[in-house]
Enzyme design. Structure first.
Site, mmCIF file in Angstrom:
data_model
loop_
_atom_site.group_PDB
_atom_site.id
_atom_site.type_symbol
_atom_site.label_atom_id
_atom_site.label_comp_id
_atom_site.label_asym_id
_atom_site.label_seq_id
_atom_site.Cartn_x
_atom_site.Cartn_y
_atom_site.Cartn_z
ATOM 1 N N CYS A 115 -17.122 -30.804 -32.252
ATOM 2 C CA CYS A 115 -16.191 -30.616 -33.368
ATOM 3 C C CYS A 115 -15.422 -31.919 -33.662
ATOM 4 C CB CYS A 115 -15.294 -29.422 -33.104
ATOM 5 S SG CYS A 115 -14.659 -28.756 -34.634
ATOM 6 N N HIS A 140 -17.918 -25.151 -31.227
ATOM 7 C CA HIS A 140 -17.276 -25.222 -29.908
ATOM 8 C C HIS A 140 -18.125 -24.499 -28.857
ATOM 9 C CE1 HIS A 140 -13.196 -26.743 -31.002
ATOM 10 N NE2 HIS A 140 -13.569 -26.320 -32.194
ATOM 11 N N GLU A 188 -17.961 -24.645 -25.858
ATOM 12 C CA GLU A 188 -17.169 -24.329 -24.645
ATOM 13 C C GLU A 188 -16.405 -23.015 -24.802
ATOM 14 O OE1 GLU A 188 -16.317 -26.238 -27.039
ATOM 15 O OE2 GLU A 188 -14.136 -26.341 -27.292
HETATM 16 N N1 GLN Z 1 -10.803 -30.190 -38.431
HETATM 17 C C1 GLN Z 1 -10.704 -30.981 -37.237
HETATM 18 C C2 GLN Z 1 -10.779 -32.471 -37.563
HETATM 19 O O1 GLN Z 1 -11.047 -32.834 -38.652
HETATM 20 C C3 GLN Z 1 -11.783 -30.619 -36.249
HETATM 21 C C4 GLN Z 1 -11.610 -29.173 -35.864
HETATM 22 C C5 GLN Z 1 -11.982 -28.853 -34.445
HETATM 23 O O2 GLN Z 1 -12.177 -29.722 -33.596
HETATM 24 N N2 GLN Z 1 -12.018 -27.587 -34.178
HETATM 25 O O3 GLN Z 1 -10.541 -33.263 -36.717
#
Ligand code: GLN
Length: 196
Positions: free
Chosen positions: A78, A169, A171
């Site tokens: 992410c 995610h 995890e």
């Molecule tokens: N929206 C976040 C970003 O731009 C990432 C979201 C996440 O890690 N769940 O950094």
């Protein structure tokens, strides 16, 4: 084998637990000297702008780039995927600038701010329950990047050599398969080094 989880923000403990269940020794790391004896690194989700800023403040950027140059695998999830990307839409400078991809942040829009999807992931397996939270996707990937999974035609998991990235995610479920795949990448990188 020792894998670090960058502990500046995000679900650090969950990553540590899954890596341990997949057979690695895993440690939460926040200081540059802790990166030295690692064989691989996970960069968790959170807020990429904040994590990037903290990495610079704690002088972690260069040591992480060094790990990459030494052939040690890095897994970004992410926000972590945004951190390893070479190009981030709307940003002039990338964070670590490692993986040959362009990512778009918060890319699924308001309707799909957070959602789950069962993914069929190349090399990892089918029916992986993936949790997306304000997730990015990979808009464009260079020729050396292997696409591992898509959602609605958007790339959400990919690998380029020793770099692994997921827009979701892995995890936050108890499915070990993604972490086990990364542990295998780290094992393979260590074997390669011994053979050099
Ligand atoms: N929206 C976040 C970003 O731009 C990432 C979201 C996440 O890690 N769940 O950094």
């Amino acid at each position: 084998m020792k894998i670090g989880v960058l502990a500046l923000q995000g679900a650090v403990r969950e990553h540590v637990q899954l890596l341990e269940q997949a057979g690695a020794t895993a440690v939460a790391v926040k200081r540059a000297e802790q990166l030295r004896d690692l064989d691989g690194l996970v960069i968790p989700g959170g807020e990429s702008t904040t994590i990037g800023k903290l990495m610079r403040e704690y002088q972690l950027t260069e040591p992480v780039l060094k790990m990459h140059r030494e052939g040690k695998p890095i897994f970004g999830t992410c926000a972590g995927l945004i951190l390893i990307a070479k190009r981030v839409e709307g940003l002039d400078e990338p964070h670590l600038g490692l993986m040959d991809i362009t990512v778009k942040r918060n890319a699924f829009g308001r309707q799909r701010e957070s959602f789950e999807a069962a993914l069929n992931i190349e090399e990892i397996g089918d029916n992986f329950q993936a949790v997306f939270i304000r997730a990015p996707y990979i808009e464009q990937a260079g020729p050396g990047v292997k696409v591992l999974a898509t959602v609605d035609g958007k790339i959400v998991a990919a690998r380029e050599g020793t770099l692994l990235g997921a827009a979701f995610h892995p995890e936050l479920t108890d499915d070990l398969r993604f972490h086990a795949y990364f542990v295998k990448m780290v094992q393979e990188s260590m074997v390669t080094k011994v053979n050099l």
